[in-house]
Design a protein around this motif. Structure first.
Motif, PDB file in Angstrom:
ATOM      1  N   THR A   1       3.462   6.946  -7.871  1.00 15.05           N
ATOM      2  CA  THR A   1       2.184   6.549  -7.119  1.00 15.05           C
ATOM      3  C   THR A   1       2.234   6.892  -5.668  1.00 15.05           C
ATOM      4  O   THR A   1       2.980   6.475  -4.878  1.00 15.05           O
ATOM      5  CB  THR A   1       2.018   4.981  -7.203  1.00 15.05           C
ATOM      6  OG1 THR A   1       1.683   4.237  -8.436  1.00 15.05           O
ATOM      7  CG2 THR A   1       0.504   4.690  -6.487  1.00 15.05           C
ATOM      8  N   ARG A   2       1.327   7.957  -5.428  1.00 18.37           N
ATOM      9  CA  ARG A   2       1.540   8.778  -4.110  1.00 18.37           C
ATOM     10  C   ARG A   2       1.148   7.378  -2.963  1.00 18.37           C
ATOM     11  O   ARG A   2       0.230   6.993  -2.786  1.00 18.37           O
ATOM     12  CB  ARG A   2       0.400   9.742  -3.908  1.00 18.37           C
ATOM     13  CG  ARG A   2       0.232  10.469  -2.742  1.00 18.37           C
ATOM     14  CD  ARG A   2      -0.672  11.531  -2.657  1.00 18.37           C
ATOM     15  NE  ARG A   2       0.019  12.447  -3.438  1.00 18.37           N
ATOM     16  CZ  ARG A   2      -0.327  13.726  -4.130  1.00 18.37           C
ATOM     17  NH1 ARG A   2      -1.812  13.537  -4.296  1.00 18.37           N
ATOM     18  NH2 ARG A   2       0.300  14.490  -4.499  1.00 18.37           N
ATOM     19  N   GLY A   3       2.261   7.865  -1.902  1.00 15.64           N
ATOM     20  CA  GLY A   3       2.002   6.704  -1.092  1.00 15.64           C
ATOM     21  C   GLY A   3       2.730   5.396  -1.135  1.00 15.64           C
ATOM     22  O   GLY A   3       2.944   4.912   0.047  1.00 15.64           O
ATOM     23  N   LEU A   4       2.770   4.850  -2.279  1.00 15.89           N
ATOM     24  CA  LEU A   4       3.136   3.769  -2.531  1.00 15.89           C
ATOM     25  C   LEU A   4       4.549   3.371  -2.003  1.00 15.89           C
ATOM     26  O   LEU A   4       4.761   2.328  -1.448  1.00 15.89           O
ATOM     27  CB  LEU A   4       2.907   3.146  -3.957  1.00 15.89           C
ATOM     28  CG  LEU A   4       3.444   1.892  -4.111  1.00 15.89           C
ATOM     29  CD1 LEU A   4       2.848   0.579  -3.300  1.00 15.89           C
ATOM     30  CD2 LEU A   4       3.314   1.466  -5.667  1.00 15.89           C
TER      31      LEU A   4
ATOM     32  N   ALA B   1       4.967   3.462   1.620  1.00 15.94           N
ATOM     33  CA  ALA B   1       4.374   2.008   2.083  1.00 15.94           C
ATOM     34  C   ALA B   1       5.277   0.821   2.061  1.00 15.94           C
ATOM     35  O   ALA B   1       5.528   0.217   3.137  1.00 15.94           O
ATOM     36  CB  ALA B   1       3.075   1.968   1.641  1.00 15.94           C
TER      37      ALA B   1
ATOM     38  N   GLU C   1      -2.740  -3.482  -3.596  1.00 17.88           N
ATOM     39  CA  GLU C   1      -3.486  -2.444  -2.776  1.00 17.88           C
ATOM     40  C   GLU C   1      -3.549  -1.115  -3.372  1.00 17.88           C
ATOM     41  O   GLU C   1      -4.666  -0.326  -3.419  1.00 17.88           O
ATOM     42  CB  GLU C   1      -3.232  -2.309  -1.359  1.00 17.88           C
ATOM     43  CG  GLU C   1      -3.573  -3.692  -0.446  1.00 17.88           C
ATOM     44  CD  GLU C   1      -2.785  -3.598   0.860  1.00 17.88           C
ATOM     45  OE1 GLU C   1      -2.604  -2.459   1.121  1.00 17.88           O
ATOM     46  OE2 GLU C   1      -3.108  -4.513   1.392  1.00 17.88           O
ATOM     47  N   TYR C   2      -2.363  -0.633  -3.922  1.00 17.42           N
ATOM     48  CA  TYR C   2      -2.207   0.813  -4.622  1.00 17.42           C
ATOM     49  C   TYR C   2      -2.373   0.697  -6.129  1.00 17.42           C
ATOM     50  O   TYR C   2      -3.109   1.611  -6.535  1.00 17.42           O
ATOM     51  CB  TYR C   2      -0.816   1.356  -4.259  1.00 17.42           C
ATOM     52  CG  TYR C   2      -0.806   1.893  -2.953  1.00 17.42           C
ATOM     53  CD1 TYR C   2      -0.862   3.164  -2.744  1.00 17.42           C
ATOM     54  CD2 TYR C   2      -0.285   0.924  -1.857  1.00 17.42           C
ATOM     55  CE1 TYR C   2      -0.496   3.754  -1.434  1.00 17.42           C
ATOM     56  CE2 TYR C   2      -0.189   1.560  -0.666  1.00 17.42           C
ATOM     57  CZ  TYR C   2      -0.213   3.152  -0.481  1.00 17.42           C
ATOM     58  OH  TYR C   2      -0.099   3.409   0.787  1.00 17.42           O
TER      59      TYR C   2
END
Length: 72
Positions: free
Chosen positions: A38-41, A44, A67-68
């Motif tokens: 999952t892109r960015g997870l 983060a 949030e993701y």
């Protein structure tokens, strides 16, 4: 957004919420894969102290995941 308790959560319990009906071991494997894909997870989570062999998640980590990925 759902309020989280102040207690830490076991990784497998969060994983089985996202993959109900799966054995805990399978749910954990799929959940770790989803976190990586999952892109960015992953970035983060790592910014707040997560590492890929994590067994306990802080309430903040669970919040970031939701949030993701949305609530299970």
């Amino acid at each position: 957004m759902k309020k989280h308790s102040l207690n830490n959560c076991k990784f497998y319990k969060v994983a089985t919420r996202y993959y109900p009906g799966r054995k805990a071991r399978t749910a954990v494997r799929l959940f770790r894969q989803e976190i990586r894909l999952t892109r960015g997870l992953l970035d983060a989570l790592q910014s707040i102290g997560y590492h890929e062999s994590q067994r306990i998640l802080s309430p903040r980590m669970v919040q970031v995941i939701e949030e993701y990925l949305g609530e299970p």
